[in-house]
Design an enzyme around this catalytic site. Structure first.
Site, PDB file in Angstrom:
ATOM      1  N   HIS A  13      10.972  -6.871 -88.091  1.00 22.42           N
ATOM      2  CA  HIS A  13      11.307  -7.577 -89.329  1.00 22.42           C
ATOM      3  C   HIS A  13      12.159  -8.801 -89.028  1.00 22.42           C
ATOM      4  CE1 HIS A  13      12.517  -7.166 -93.872  1.00 22.42           C
ATOM      5  NE2 HIS A  13      12.058  -8.361 -93.561  1.00 22.42           N
ATOM      6  N   GLU A  37      11.671 -16.942 -90.222  1.00 21.18           N
ATOM      7  CA  GLU A  37      12.694 -16.178 -89.525  1.00 21.18           C
ATOM      8  C   GLU A  37      13.516 -17.057 -88.587  1.00 21.18           C
ATOM      9  OE1 GLU A  37      13.610 -12.771 -89.737  1.00 21.18           O
ATOM     10  OE2 GLU A  37      12.541 -13.082 -91.625  1.00 21.18           O
ATOM     11  N   HIS A  87      17.356 -17.455 -89.463  1.00 22.32           N
ATOM     12  CA  HIS A  87      18.188 -16.640 -88.581  1.00 22.32           C
ATOM     13  C   HIS A  87      18.202 -17.122 -87.130  1.00 22.32           C
ATOM     14  CE1 HIS A  87      18.241 -13.829 -91.937  1.00 22.32           C
ATOM     15  NE2 HIS A  87      16.922 -13.785 -91.913  1.00 22.32           N
TER      16      HIS A  87
END
Length: 261
Positions: A70, A118, A122
């Site tokens: 994830h 992502e 992040h």
């Protein structure tokens, strides 16, 4: 020929721009790089679609049979740097592995767009660390972590906890099976979702890591959900209830939204 005064002014202007740039870089570093811990999060595809607010959004490729990535999220960081671009060519050599272990499970989102999101949300903050300071290195690290934290083996092979529509498990059984992965770290989380029939369903595992990627990290702050919940308006992820029976649904490629009816 320029006069000495004009040359001096040009020199001072250049110096001012350099100082502004240095100050801006320092501010960026302060904003994005002060995190201490990361969460490496793995999800079970058989549960992902159950929590979506629209059953038509989900897809599970038939090649996906195991737990998938994830994300790898620096803790307590908001709005990482969108100025650090990522291109599909950056990940060309990793594409086969990423497609297998980090696929998009949304029809409207390609796998690369998932990876791109992502990275921007992040990875660009994780890039403050030397070993993750490029898109390629960040995703290489994530794939290495996926091999290290093998939930499929811990549950299925080592503990005999297998996906089923009929059999449920106690939290302590799952916790014990995942102990080699989650340990007793208070920041490790085994998360569930609750379906429309009130069943607790194993969904994802969050593994705390330090900046040097060693297991375990606690910075003394309450951890917020690290990922956007825009797709999770129906049933939200939460720590599995300690005294509840927990289902571990199988993947249903034809009806992923209701794998067990």
């Amino acid at each position: 020929m320029f006069s000495p005064v004009l040359l001096l002014l040009a020199s001072l202007t250049s110096l001012a721009l350099t100082l502004d740039s240095d100050h801006s870089n320092a501010d960026q570093h302060k904003k994005f790089c002060t995190w201490k811990c990361l969460k490496f999060t793995l999800q079970w595809p058989g549960s992902f679609c159950v929590g979506l607010n629209n059953s038509t959004k989900c897809k599970i490729p038939t090649s996906i049979q195991n737990w998938t990535i994830h994300g790898l999220w620096p803790s307590h960081v908001q709005d990482c740097c969108e100025c650090w671009p990522i291109f599909h060519s950056d990940l060309k050599e990793l594409d086969p592995e990423l497609s297998q272990f980090w696929p998009s499970l949304l029809k409207a989102q390609s796998s690369f767009n998932f990876w791109k999101d992502e990275w921007i949300k992040h990875g660009s903050c994780a890039g403050c660390v030397e070993g993750m300071n490029s898109p390629l290195r960040y995703f290489q690290i994530c794939l290495k972590l996926r091999k290290k934290f093998d939930i499929d083996r811990a549950l299925n092979d080592d503990a005999g906890i297998k996906p089923s529509c009929n059999q449920s498990y106690q939290y302590k059984e799952i916790k014990h099976a995942l102990a080699p992965i989650t340990g007793d770290d208070p920041d490790a989380q085994i998360q569930c979702i609750t379906d429309s029939k009130g069943r607790e369903i194993l969904f994802q595992v969050k593994i705390p890591l330090s900046r040097n990627l060693t297991f375990g990290c606690h910075d003394g702050r309450q951890d917020a959900e690290s990922e956007s919940t825009q797709h999770w308006n129906t049933y939200s992820a939460h720590p599995c209830q300690l005294k509840s029976s927990i289902f571990y649904f199988p993947i249903n490629y034809n009806n992923p939204h209701q794998p067990c009816g």
